[in-house]
Scaffold this motif. Structure first.
Motif, PDB file in Angstrom:
ATOM      1  N   ASN A 169     112.503  44.423  14.811  1.00 53.80           N
ATOM      2  CA  ASN A 169     111.964  44.626  16.143  1.00 53.80           C
ATOM      3  C   ASN A 169     111.107  45.724  15.975  1.00 53.80           C
ATOM      4  OD1 ASN A 169     113.211  42.692  17.492  1.00 53.80           O
ATOM      5  ND2 ASN A 169     115.382  43.932  17.295  1.00 53.80           N
ATOM      6  N   PHE A 170     109.702  45.574  16.646  1.00 49.46           N
ATOM      7  CA  PHE A 170     108.959  46.734  16.602  1.00 49.46           C
ATOM      8  C   PHE A 170     108.653  47.482  15.498  1.00 49.46           C
ATOM      9  CE2 PHE A 170     110.742  46.443  20.906  1.00 49.46           C
ATOM     10  CZ  PHE A 170     109.524  46.166  21.495  1.00 49.46           C
ATOM     11  N   ASP A 171     108.247  46.691  14.285  1.00 46.67           N
ATOM     12  CA  ASP A 171     108.091  46.986  13.279  1.00 46.67           C
ATOM     13  C   ASP A 171     106.936  46.432  12.492  1.00 46.67           C
ATOM     14  OD1 ASP A 171     108.873  44.361  12.761  1.00 46.67           O
ATOM     15  OD2 ASP A 171     110.389  44.922  11.131  1.00 46.67           O
ATOM     16  N   ASP A 172     105.843  45.731  13.275  1.00 47.57           N
ATOM     17  CA  ASP A 172     104.589  45.340  12.627  1.00 47.57           C
ATOM     18  C   ASP A 172     103.700  46.585  12.668  1.00 47.57           C
ATOM     19  OD1 ASP A 172     105.555  42.868  13.066  1.00 47.57           O
ATOM     20  OD2 ASP A 172     104.216  42.119  14.764  1.00 47.57           O
ATOM     21  N   LYS A 173     102.891  46.437  11.387  1.00 49.11           N
ATOM     22  CA  LYS A 173     102.128  47.899  10.905  1.00 49.11           C
ATOM     23  C   LYS A 173     100.918  47.283  10.494  1.00 49.11           C
ATOM     24  CE  LYS A 173     105.498  48.670   8.552  1.00 49.11           C
ATOM     25  NZ  LYS A 173     106.322  49.463   7.749  1.00 49.11           N
ATOM     26  N   SER A 174      99.827  48.008  10.380  1.00 53.03           N
ATOM     27  CA  SER A 174      98.805  47.777   9.892  1.00 53.03           C
ATOM     28  C   SER A 174      98.692  47.480   8.265  1.00 53.03           C
ATOM     29  CB  SER A 174      97.676  49.005   9.959  1.00 53.03           C
ATOM     30  OG  SER A 174      97.345  49.468  11.217  1.00 53.03           O
ATOM     31  N   ASP A 175      98.178  46.793   7.789  1.00 52.22           N
ATOM     32  CA  ASP A 175      97.861  46.403   6.267  1.00 52.22           C
ATOM     33  C   ASP A 175      97.100  47.064   5.471  1.00 52.22           C
ATOM     34  OD1 ASP A 175      98.132  45.166   4.068  1.00 52.22           O
ATOM     35  OD2 ASP A 175      97.835  43.212   4.483  1.00 52.22           O
ATOM     36  N   ASN A 176      97.436  48.162   5.023  1.00 56.12           N
ATOM     37  CA  ASN A 176      96.764  49.148   4.175  1.00 56.12           C
ATOM     38  C   ASN A 176      96.086  48.566   3.023  1.00 56.12           C
ATOM     39  OD1 ASN A 176      97.300  51.401   6.185  1.00 56.12           O
ATOM     40  ND2 ASN A 176      98.923  51.806   5.062  1.00 56.12           N
ATOM     41  N   ASN A 177      96.361  47.417   2.657  1.00 58.13           N
ATOM     42  CA  ASN A 177      95.796  46.777   1.578  1.00 58.13           C
ATOM     43  C   ASN A 177      94.509  46.084   1.752  1.00 58.13           C
ATOM     44  OD1 ASN A 177      96.074  45.498  -1.418  1.00 58.13           O
ATOM     45  ND2 ASN A 177      96.098  43.507  -0.289  1.00 58.13           N
ATOM     46  N   THR A 178      94.091  45.919   3.267  1.00 55.26           N
ATOM     47  CA  THR A 178      93.083  45.190   3.816  1.00 55.26           C
ATOM     48  C   THR A 178      92.124  45.930   4.436  1.00 55.26           C
ATOM     49  OG1 THR A 178      94.149  43.111   3.535  1.00 55.26           O
ATOM     50  CG2 THR A 178      92.397  43.091   4.878  1.00 55.26           C
ATOM     51  N   ARG A 179      90.723  46.013   4.176  1.00 57.47           N
ATOM     52  CA  ARG A 179      89.908  46.529   5.145  1.00 57.47           C
ATOM     53  C   ARG A 179      88.935  45.508   5.813  1.00 57.47           C
ATOM     54  NH1 ARG A 179      87.088  51.126   2.343  1.00 57.47           N
ATOM     55  NH2 ARG A 179      85.947  51.606   4.521  1.00 57.47           N
ATOM     56  N   PHE A 180      88.428  45.450   6.873  1.00 56.51           N
ATOM     57  CA  PHE A 180      87.582  44.313   7.365  1.00 56.51           C
ATOM     58  C   PHE A 180      86.660  45.118   8.427  1.00 56.51           C
ATOM     59  CE2 PHE A 180      86.901  40.695  10.347  1.00 56.51           C
ATOM     60  CZ  PHE A 180      86.093  39.948   9.557  1.00 56.51           C
ATOM     61  N   TYR A 181      85.279  44.966   8.357  1.00 54.79           N
ATOM     62  CA  TYR A 181      84.504  45.534   8.894  1.00 54.79           C
ATOM     63  C   TYR A 181      83.011  44.809   9.155  1.00 54.79           C
ATOM     64  CZ  TYR A 181      83.685  46.926   4.130  1.00 54.79           C
ATOM     65  OH  TYR A 181      83.151  46.956   2.791  1.00 54.79           O
ATOM     66  N   GLY A 182      82.167  45.177   9.912  1.00 54.85           N
ATOM     67  CA  GLY A 182      81.018  44.418  10.078  1.00 54.85           C
ATOM     68  C   GLY A 182      80.300  44.447  11.567  1.00 54.85           C
ATOM     69  N   LEU A 183      79.165  43.776  11.530  1.00 56.49           N
ATOM     70  CA  LEU A 183      78.183  43.739  12.769  1.00 56.49           C
ATOM     71  C   LEU A 183      78.135  42.361  13.141  1.00 56.49           C
ATOM     72  CD1 LEU A 183      75.249  45.959  11.588  1.00 56.49           C
ATOM     73  CD2 LEU A 183      77.035  46.462  13.157  1.00 56.49           C
ATOM     74  N   TYR A 184      78.177  42.231  14.550  1.00 54.00           N
ATOM     75  CA  TYR A 184      77.923  40.757  14.964  1.00 54.00           C
ATOM     76  C   TYR A 184      76.874  40.721  15.992  1.00 54.00           C
ATOM     77  CZ  TYR A 184      78.913  35.764  15.994  1.00 54.00           C
ATOM     78  OH  TYR A 184      78.886  34.316  15.937  1.00 54.00           O
ATOM     79  N   ALA A 185      75.867  40.051  16.200  1.00 51.69           N
ATOM     80  CA  ALA A 185      74.808  40.166  17.276  1.00 51.69           C
ATOM     81  C   ALA A 185      74.623  38.802  17.830  1.00 51.69           C
ATOM     82  CB  ALA A 185      73.469  40.697  16.868  1.00 51.69           C
ATOM     83  N   SER A 186      74.671  38.679  19.130  1.00 48.79           N
ATOM     84  CA  SER A 186      74.437  37.438  19.661  1.00 48.79           C
ATOM     85  C   SER A 186      73.118  37.475  20.453  1.00 48.79           C
ATOM     86  CB  SER A 186      75.583  36.992  20.603  1.00 48.79           C
ATOM     87  OG  SER A 186      75.307  35.795  21.238  1.00 48.79           O
ATOM     88  N   LEU A 187      72.090  36.686  20.330  1.00 49.83           N
ATOM     89  CA  LEU A 187      70.621  36.770  20.831  1.00 49.83           C
ATOM     90  C   LEU A 187      70.436  35.349  21.548  1.00 49.83           C
ATOM     91  CD1 LEU A 187      68.964  38.350  17.902  1.00 49.83           C
ATOM     92  CD2 LEU A 187      69.943  39.568  19.959  1.00 49.83           C
ATOM     93  N   PRO A 188      70.761  35.136  22.973  1.00 45.69           N
ATOM     94  CA  PRO A 188      70.331  34.072  23.517  1.00 45.69           C
ATOM     95  C   PRO A 188      68.893  34.101  23.747  1.00 45.69           C
ATOM     96  CG  PRO A 188      72.082  35.109  24.895  1.00 45.69           C
ATOM     97  CD  PRO A 188      71.730  36.276  23.699  1.00 45.69           C
ATOM     98  N   GLN A 189      68.354  32.890  23.338  1.00 49.22           N
ATOM     99  CA  GLN A 189      66.871  32.815  23.228  1.00 49.22           C
ATOM    100  C   GLN A 189      66.045  32.104  24.430  1.00 49.22           C
ATOM    101  OE1 GLN A 189      65.050  33.911  20.387  1.00 49.22           O
ATOM    102  NE2 GLN A 189      66.846  34.740  20.355  1.00 49.22           N
TER     103      GLN A 189
END
Length: 470
Positions: free
Chosen positions: A224-244
């Motif tokens: 119970n209440f023990d989920d935590k960040s996975d320090n083995n993994t890093r995820f990052y980025g940019l995402y752009a949406s451009l309706p034309q």
């Protein structure tokens, strides 16, 4: 590092002048929640906006007095929850390559959330608690069960910058982009995908957006209440949406995924994988399309990553009473032609839906060629039926068949050929009330020559899900 900087800079440079051009602002559309509420299963609850319930005449739903509370002229509180049960039966799970030949089980997901808005939405706090249980399942998945835990908890600030709006969100959160190609809410199997970290969203005119994020995945534990960040993994980025225009658009994205230790095809090593991609999408005169083109570079365990993916769905909706839609799915994801050449060529789909091509979760968009027709129709206003047939091949006969999570189908690397099999699937969704959703999923995967040569056989799967949201 130079590869990363280049990958992340391209969408930002292309968007910098496009987020806030001198364009006519679009009139905001009507809130669909005024017609039916809450949102159906699949979408995150933090999307809901019930400020229209300030008008007592619009409080027509039994739960309205519970779900929305006006605290002051500039503050309000939204409450809600969900109770979902899922019953599955699988014959020959994992193509019959395990000692388990029939797996019958029941899963539960119960959620409660509170969404507090202050200072006319300049400040926000969202918390969602959940209880997830799984009974009788022989072949366990890390996202089957986590008992009582914090599913989401974030704070958010919204700042007006002229004609733009900047949202800053920090904490545990669900997120998805595009048509959920690389980053998804992952409804299947039981615990939805969440991330811990920071996400910034710049909203411009005409629906233009630019997202920047830095996250870690969440590791689910049994207590119970023990989920935590996975320090083995890093995820990052940019995402752009451009309706034309009103009917077409383009998304541009660059993402980095780093793992300190990553097992892949018997190799354990450090990985830095960068994905650069674009999505073309639109809808016009009944036609709709969404095409993703992706390229991956980086390093894994001393090897250079060179991988690619093309995922597409194109359809047409007929102007008929049952609203039939006929579509074609075509996905191509690279595999590794030679594991000894110093190049890692297997495409990694990152965080796709658990059942990309069916709830049984037998294949993953890695080392895969897939093609097939899809049909959808509504014989009643509250019933949608969606059959599909997909043919699966390996892109490289020297690489494995991959399951969700990039797990390898046992024995698939030791046999030749490309034919994985034919996937027959059907989903029927019945929405008898605004709160209740019932889903029936059936899947029959007829094993091809590669699966049979590895000692496997055909798999059959049936699932019934009931979701009550309030």
């Amino acid at each position: 590092m130079r590869t990363l900087i280049t990958a992340l800079s391209i969408p930002a440079l292309l968007v910098a002048g496009a987020v806030s051009p001198p364009a006519q602002a679009q009139a905001p559309g009507a809130n669909p929640l005024e017609q039916s509420r809450p949102l159906r299963p699949g979408l995150p609850r933090w999307l809901e906006d019930y400020r229209f319930l300030d008008d007592p005449a619009k409080r027509t739903d039994w739960f309205d007095n519970y779900r929305y509370h006006r605290l002051s002229d500039s503050a309000w509180l939204q409450l809600g929850g969900e109770l979902r049960y899922r019953a599955d039966t699988v014959r020959q799970p994992l193509f019959g390559l395990t000692p388990v030949h029939k797996d019958n089980y029941l899963q539960q997901r119960a959620q409660l959330h509170a969404d507090l808005h202050l200072l006319d939405d300049r400040l926000r706090a969202f918390v969602q608690l959940e209880n997830t249980r799984s009974w009788g399942k022989e072949l366990q998945n890390p996202r089957d069960e986590s008992r009582n835990d914090i599913h989401q908890a974030f704070v958010e600030s919204n700042l007006d910058l002229g004609q733009q709006r900047l949202r800053i969100r920090a904490g545990r959160q669900e997120m998805a982009y595009g048509v959920h190609a690389l980053v998804t809410y992952a409804e299947t199997p039981n615990i939805r995908q969440t991330f811990d970290g920071l996400r910034l969203t710049l909203n411009g005119q005409g629906g233009r957006t630019l997202d920047a994020f830095a996250m870690r995945t969440v590791r689910h534990e049994d207590g119970n209440f023990d989920d935590k960040s996975d320090n083995n993994t890093r995820f990052y980025g940019l995402y752009a949406s451009l309706p034309q225009a009103q009917v077409t658009g383009i998304d541009l994205y660059a993402m980095g995924l780093e793992r300190k230790q990553r097992p892949l095809l018997g190799t354990l090593g450090r990985e830095k994988r960068y994905t650069l991609g674009t999505r073309l999408f639109g809808r016009h005169d009944g036609y709709d399309w969404s095409w993703d083109f992706m390229h991956q570079r980086g390093h894994f365990a001393g090897q250079s990553i060179r991988a690619w993916g093309v995922w597409s769905e194109s359809g047409y909706t007929f102007d008929q009473a049952w609203k039939p839609r006929l579509a074609m799915r075509l996905d191509l994801s690279s595999g590794d032609d030679d594991p000894t050449d110093g190049r890692a060529e297997t495409f990694d789909p990152h965080f796709p839906r658990g059942g990309v091509y069916g709830e049984a979760g037998l294949t993953n968009p890695a080392n895969l060629l897939l093609a097939g027709p899809m049909l959808a129709f509504s014989p009643r206003h509250d019933l949608r039926i969606e059959p599909a047939i997909f043919k699966h091949w390996r892109q490289s006969s020297a690489d494995a068949i991959y399951l969700p999570g990039m797990q390898v189908v046992p024995g698939s690397t030791a046999v030749g050929g490309r034919d994985i099999g034919t996937n027959y699937r059907l989903n029927a969704r019945w929405t008898p009330t605004a709160n209740l959703t019932l889903d029936l999923d059936y899947q029959y995967f007829k094993a091809g020559s590669v699966v049979r040569s590895a000692g496997g056989q055909s798999t059959q799967f049936v699932a019934l899900r009931s979701s009550f949201r309030f």
